[in-house]
Design a protein around this motif. Structure first.
Motif, mmCIF file in Angstrom:
data_model
loop_
_atom_site.group_PDB
_atom_site.id
_atom_site.type_symbol
_atom_site.label_atom_id
_atom_site.label_comp_id
_atom_site.label_asym_id
_atom_site.label_seq_id
_atom_site.Cartn_x
_atom_site.Cartn_y
_atom_site.Cartn_z
ATOM 1 N N TYR A 318 0.825 -1.202 0.000
ATOM 2 C CA TYR A 318 0.000 0.000 0.000
ATOM 3 C C TYR A 318 0.867 1.262 0.000
ATOM 4 O O TYR A 318 2.062 1.212 0.257
ATOM 5 C CB TYR A 318 -0.912 -0.014 1.230
ATOM 6 N N SER A 319 0.227 2.389 -0.252
ATOM 7 C CA SER A 319 0.969 3.655 -0.238
ATOM 8 C C SER A 319 1.626 3.891 1.113
ATOM 9 O O SER A 319 2.806 4.241 1.190
ATOM 10 C CB SER A 319 0.028 4.816 -0.579
ATOM 11 N N LEU A 320 0.863 3.706 2.187
ATOM 12 C CA LEU A 320 1.393 3.834 3.548
ATOM 13 C C LEU A 320 0.765 2.739 4.383
ATOM 14 O O LEU A 320 -0.453 2.662 4.504
ATOM 15 C CB LEU A 320 1.080 5.215 4.127
ATOM 16 N N HIS A 321 1.598 1.899 4.988
ATOM 17 C CA HIS A 321 1.131 0.644 5.578
ATOM 18 C C HIS A 321 1.752 0.453 6.959
ATOM 19 O O HIS A 321 2.980 0.385 7.084
ATOM 20 C CB HIS A 321 1.550 -0.497 4.640
ATOM 21 N N PHE A 322 0.911 0.396 7.987
ATOM 22 C CA PHE A 322 1.344 0.020 9.321
ATOM 23 C C PHE A 322 0.977 -1.441 9.504
ATOM 24 O O PHE A 322 -0.201 -1.781 9.662
ATOM 25 C CB PHE A 322 0.683 0.916 10.372
ATOM 26 N N HIS A 323 1.972 -2.317 9.469
ATOM 27 C CA HIS A 323 1.761 -3.753 9.317
ATOM 28 C C HIS A 323 2.006 -4.508 10.617
ATOM 29 O O HIS A 323 3.150 -4.640 11.078
ATOM 30 C CB HIS A 323 2.690 -4.284 8.216
ATOM 31 N N LEU A 324 0.912 -4.965 11.249
ATOM 32 C CA LEU A 324 0.991 -5.837 12.422
ATOM 33 C C LEU A 324 1.895 -5.263 13.510
ATOM 34 O O LEU A 324 2.685 -5.975 14.120
ATOM 35 C CB LEU A 324 1.463 -7.237 12.010
ATOM 36 N N CYS A 325 1.752 -3.976 13.756
ATOM 37 C CA CYS A 325 2.601 -3.304 14.750
ATOM 38 C C CYS A 325 2.079 -3.467 16.172
ATOM 39 O O CYS A 325 2.791 -3.137 17.127
ATOM 40 C CB CYS A 325 2.725 -1.818 14.416
ATOM 41 N N GLY A 326 0.827 -3.947 16.344
ATOM 42 C CA GLY A 326 0.259 -4.053 17.680
ATOM 43 C C GLY A 326 0.309 -2.713 18.388
ATOM 44 O O GLY A 326 -0.052 -1.686 17.819
ATOM 45 N N ASP A 327 0.795 -2.707 19.630
ATOM 46 C CA ASP A 327 0.929 -1.434 20.353
ATOM 47 C C ASP A 327 2.377 -0.973 20.419
ATOM 48 O O ASP A 327 2.714 -0.075 21.188
ATOM 49 C CB ASP A 327 0.339 -1.545 21.758
ATOM 50 N N THR A 328 3.251 -1.574 19.595
ATOM 51 C CA THR A 328 4.679 -1.231 19.654
ATOM 52 C C THR A 328 4.975 0.153 19.090
ATOM 53 O O THR A 328 6.061 0.684 19.314
ATOM 54 C CB THR A 328 5.536 -2.262 18.901
ATOM 55 N N THR A 348 -3.230 2.160 5.236
ATOM 56 C CA THR A 348 -3.731 0.904 5.786
ATOM 57 C C THR A 348 -3.191 0.715 7.195
ATOM 58 O O THR A 348 -1.970 0.699 7.410
ATOM 59 C CB THR A 348 -3.331 -0.287 4.901
ATOM 60 N N ILE A 349 -4.108 0.587 8.141
ATOM 61 C CA ILE A 349 -3.773 0.277 9.532
ATOM 62 C C ILE A 349 -4.106 -1.191 9.728
ATOM 63 O O ILE A 349 -5.282 -1.570 9.752
ATOM 64 C CB ILE A 349 -4.573 1.164 10.504
ATOM 65 N N HIS A 350 -3.098 -2.027 9.832
ATOM 66 C CA HIS A 350 -3.304 -3.469 9.891
ATOM 67 C C HIS A 350 -2.726 -4.028 11.189
ATOM 68 O O HIS A 350 -1.527 -3.953 11.426
ATOM 69 C CB HIS A 350 -2.633 -4.151 8.690
ATOM 70 N N GLY A 351 -3.605 -4.562 12.034
ATOM 71 C CA GLY A 351 -3.142 -5.131 13.285
ATOM 72 C C GLY A 351 -2.339 -4.160 14.109
ATOM 73 O O GLY A 351 -1.413 -4.536 14.823
ATOM 74 N N THR A 352 -2.694 -2.886 14.037
ATOM 75 C CA THR A 352 -1.947 -1.804 14.687
ATOM 76 C C THR A 352 -2.903 -0.966 15.515
ATOM 77 O O THR A 352 -4.011 -0.644 15.063
ATOM 78 C CB THR A 352 -1.240 -0.935 13.638
ATOM 79 N N ASN A 353 -2.489 -0.595 16.714
ATOM 80 C CA ASN A 353 -3.335 0.128 17.651
ATOM 81 C C ASN A 353 -2.686 1.460 18.055
ATOM 82 O O ASN A 353 -1.481 1.636 17.941
ATOM 83 C CB ASN A 353 -3.565 -0.715 18.907
ATOM 84 N N TYR A 354 -3.510 2.374 18.530
ATOM 85 C CA TYR A 354 -3.063 3.651 19.108
ATOM 86 C C TYR A 354 -2.398 4.585 18.099
ATOM 87 O O TYR A 354 -1.595 5.438 18.474
ATOM 88 C CB TYR A 354 -2.091 3.411 20.279
ATOM 89 N N LEU A 355 -2.725 4.473 16.833
ATOM 90 C CA LEU A 355 -2.195 5.394 15.828
ATOM 91 C C LEU A 355 -3.109 6.614 15.725
ATOM 92 O O LEU A 355 -4.342 6.479 15.737
ATOM 93 C CB LEU A 355 -2.111 4.685 14.474
ATOM 94 N N VAL A 356 -2.519 7.796 15.604
ATOM 95 C CA VAL A 356 -3.289 9.030 15.416
ATOM 96 C C VAL A 356 -3.097 9.506 13.981
ATOM 97 O O VAL A 356 -1.961 9.722 13.532
ATOM 98 C CB VAL A 356 -2.847 10.127 16.399
ATOM 99 N N VAL A 357 -4.207 9.662 13.254
ATOM 100 C CA VAL A 357 -4.195 10.125 11.864
ATOM 101 C C VAL A 357 -5.056 11.373 11.796
ATOM 102 O O VAL A 357 -6.272 11.309 11.975
ATOM 103 C CB VAL A 357 -4.735 9.046 10.906
ATOM 104 N N ARG A 358 -4.433 12.517 11.545
ATOM 105 C CA ARG A 358 -5.173 13.782 11.647
ATOM 106 C C ARG A 358 -4.806 14.717 10.497
ATOM 107 O O ARG A 358 -3.654 14.807 10.076
ATOM 108 C CB ARG A 358 -4.851 14.465 12.981
ATOM 109 N N ASP A 359 -5.817 15.407 9.968
ATOM 110 C CA ASP A 359 -5.630 16.454 8.964
ATOM 111 C C ASP A 359 -4.969 15.946 7.684
ATOM 112 O O ASP A 359 -4.266 16.700 7.001
ATOM 113 C CB ASP A 359 -4.814 17.625 9.529
ATOM 114 N N CYS A 360 -5.187 14.688 7.363
ATOM 115 C CA CYS A 360 -4.614 14.130 6.141
ATOM 116 C C CYS A 360 -5.603 14.253 4.983
ATOM 117 O O CYS A 360 -6.818 14.294 5.180
ATOM 118 C CB CYS A 360 -4.234 12.669 6.341
ATOM 119 N N VAL A 361 -5.054 14.286 3.772
ATOM 120 C CA VAL A 361 -5.865 14.351 2.561
ATOM 121 C C VAL A 361 -5.583 13.105 1.734
ATOM 122 O O VAL A 361 -4.430 12.840 1.376
ATOM 123 C CB VAL A 361 -5.540 15.605 1.732
#
Length: 491
Positions: A318-328, A348-361
Motif C-alpha cells: 500500500y501507499s502507507l502501511h502500518f503492518h501488524l505493529c500491535g501497540d509497539t 492501511t492500519i493493519h493489526g496496529t493500535n493507538y495510531l493518530v491520523v489527523r488532517d490528512c488528505v
C-alpha cells in the motif's frame, strides 16, 4: 446532498454470524541473507556527509547501481540532489536528510533495520527483527524531524525505482523493520478548508472560508465536487495549480470546468496536495513503490506527500502501511499528510493500535482509502481527514477478511473500538463510511483484541462500541451509501 452524522457518543453493535480470523498471509520474498558478501557493499567508514568520499570505505561516494550500507553508530547526512539510482540502501545507523537545501534520493529499496545483514529479501520482517544490542542506537531514516522539519524553501524527495530482475510485487519500497522512519515537511496551518463563496464554471479565483499559511504558488490543489447525484460523466472534483494567493483569495492557473457550491451545508472543500517532503514512484505508469512500518518500529509523519504509490491488486503493498505493529508504535502519528493517486489504498492500519491520523488528505485510490484491515485494530484516532475518490476495484488475493469487496469506501473498518471525528468523505464509489461485519462469510468474528491494560482477549468484534464517532460528514458523488454502519449484504 451533504449528510452529517454527529451523536456525542455512538455505540453500535451489529449482530451477524460469527467467524474466525484468517491468518495473515505472508507474501513475497524469503528471509535468507543475500549471498553477496559485505565486500560487495559500499559501507560507511564513519559519520559524515554523503557527498564526501571520506565518509565511505574505499573513499568513493556511492553511484548508480550501488548497494549501500550505513553502519550502526554512523550518522550520514544526505546532502545531494542526485539522478544516480542506488540499487539498495540498508540503513543500520542513521541517514538524515539535510533540512536547509534541496535533496533527491533515487533508489530501488530502502531497508531501515539494525544489524550487519544487508538483505534485499524478507519484506515480512515483522517476525525476523533481532533485538537491538545494548548500547546501540535504533536505525533511523530522518527526512526532517518533528522539531526540525525540512525548511519550507527547500524540498526533500525519495524517488522509488524498480530495478530489473527484482520482485515486482515487493520492489521498489521503503521498509522499516524495527527501525525509525521520520518524514517531516514544512507545516501548513490547514491542509484543507471549505469555500466561502460559490465558484462558477469558468472562474479562475476562489474564496476560502479562512486564510491559509504554508500554501504556495505552484501548489497542486483540489476543489471537491458538490453535485447531489453520483455520475461519473457529470461534475467531478477538479485539480488545479495555484497562481497567486492573497489572504483568502486563490487565483488558479486554469479556470474551473464546473460550478462548486460555497454556501450553507453544501460547500466544496479545497485541499492542498503539495508538500516539500515527497515519497513517489519514479514510473507511475509502470511498477510502483510502497512503504511499510513493521512491529517494533518508531517515528512519525507530518506534512509529507506520498504520491503515485501502491501496487494494484497486491496484498500488503500500500501507499502507507502500518503492518501488524500491535501497540509497539504507540505514540506514532500521521499528521497533515497528502496521499494521492494511489493504486492500492491511501493508508492501511493493519493489526496496529493507538495510531493518530489527523488532517490528512486522501485523493484518488484504487479500493478503499483510509482502511483498518483485519478487525483487530483498536484505539486508533482518525480526526479531520478528507477522503476523496476511493474507487471500486477487485478484491485482493488472499485478503484477511473475505467479505470485503474492496468496492470504494473513503473510510472502511470492521472493528468499531476506534475514534472517528470531523472527517469528510466525497465522491467515493460505494461508501463514504463503511463499517462491515456482515453474515456473508462462514468464518467467525471472534478475534484476539487488545484490552486497555495491554492484554489480549477473545472478543466478538460485533459487540464492541465506538470510542467516539462524531461530526463526520459525507457529500456529493458517493454512489451507494454515505454512511453504512453494518447494514446490507455484499455478494
Amino acid at each position: 446532498m451533504r449528510r452529517q452524522f454527529s451523536p456525542s457518543r455512538l455505540f453500535i453493535a451489529c449482530l451477524f454470524l460469527s467467524f474466525a480470523v484468517l491468518p495473515h498471509v505472508r507474501a513475497h520474498g524469503d528471509h535468507k541473507a543475500d549471498k553477496a558478501a559485505p565486500g560487495n557493499l559500499i559501507r560507511s567508514a564513519k559519520s559524515g556527509a554523503w557527498s564526501m568520499g571520506s565518509t565511505w570505505e574505499g573513499g568513493k561516494v556511492p553511484g548508480a547501481g550501488a548497494r549501500v550500507q550505513i553502519r550502526e553508530g554512523h550518522i550520514v547526512i544526505y546532502d545531494v540532489k542526485s539522478d544516480a539510482v542506488i540499487r539498495f540502501l540498508h540503513v543500520a545507523g542513521t541517514l538524515s536528510f539535510a533540512t536547509n537545501k534541496d535533496t533527491l534520493l533515487n533508489v530501488g529499496l530502502v531497508r531501515i533495520q539494525n544489524g550487519e545483514m544487508a538483505s534485499e529479501h524478507g519484506f515480512d520482517c515483522d517476525a525476523h527483527v533481532d533485538a537491538r544490542k545494548p548500547g546501540t542506537t535504533q536505525a533511523a531514516l530522518q527526512v526532517g524531524k518533528a522539531s526540525e522539519p525540512v525548511d519550507a524553501k527547500h524540498t526533500a524527495s525519495i524517488r522509488l525505482h524498480y530495478i530489473e530482475g527484482t520482485d515486482k510485487e515487493s520492489w521498489p519500497a521503503i521498509v522499516c523493520c524495527g527501525g525509525r522512519m521520520d518524514l517531516h515537511g514544512a507545516p501548513l496551518n490547514r491542509t484543507w478548508v471549505r469555500l466561502a463563496a460559490p465558484a462558477k464554471a469558468g472562474d479562475t479565483e476562489i474564496t476560502l472560508d479562512e486564510a491559509v499559511t504554508g500554501w504556495k504558488v505552484g501548489d497542486r490543489i483540489i476543489v471537491t465536487v458538490t453535485n447531489h447525484t453520483y455520475a461519473k460523466d457529470g461534475p467531478t472534483t477538479e485539480e488545479r495549480l495555484i497562481k497567486q494567493i492573497a489572504g483568502t483569495k486563490i487565483t488558479l492557473t486554469q479556470p474551473l470546468a464546473y460550478a462548486h457550491l460555497g454556501g450553507g451545508d453544501f460547500r466544496a472543500e479545497v485541499a492542498n496536495l503539495s508538500r516539500n517532503v515527497v515519497i513517489e514512484s519514479a514510473d507511475p505508469k509502470g511498477i510502483r513503490g510502497h512503504t511499510m512500518y513493521h512491529v517494533g518500529s518508531a517515528g512519525s509523519i507530518s506534512y509529507a506527500e506520498l504520491r503515485h504509490l501502491g501496487k494494484a491488486g497486491v496484498l500488503g503493498r500500500y501507499s502507507l502501511h502500518f503492518h501488524l505493529c500491535g501497540d509497539t508504535m504507540r505514540g506514532t502519528s500521521v499528521i497533515g499528510a497528502s496521499i494521492w493517486d494511489s493504486h492500492n489504498r491511501w493508508l492501511t492500519i493493519h493489526g496496529t493500535n493507538y495510531l493518530v491520523v489527523r488532517d490528512c488528505v486522501g485523493y484518488k485510490s484504487l479500493g478503499h482509502g483510509f482502511f483498518l484491515e483485519d478487525g483487530t485494530e483498536v484505539f486508533n484516532v482518525l480526526d479531520r481527514n478528507l477522503a476523496v475518490g476511493a474507487t471500486r476495484t477487485k478484491k485482493l488475493p488472499k485478503q484477511v477478511l473475505p467479505f470485503d469487496n474492496n468496492d470504494g469506501a473513503g473510510f472502511w473498518w470492521a472493528n468499531s473500538l476506534n475514534t472517528f471525528t470531523r472527517n469528510v468523505a466525497a465522491e467515493n464509489d460505494n461508501y463514504g463510511y463503511r463499517y462491515e461485519a456482515t453474515p456473508t462469510s462462514a468464518v467467525k468474528l471472534t478475534m484476539r483484541v487488545q484490552q486497555p491494560d495491554g492484554t489480549k482477549k477473545l472478543v466478538d468484534i460485533r459487540t464492541l462500541p465506538f470510542v467516539r464517532f462524531e461530526d463526520n460528514e459525507v457529500h456529493s458523488g458517493t454512489g451507494l451509501y454515505g454512511f453504512n454502519l453494518g447494514e446490507g449484504v455484499n455478494n
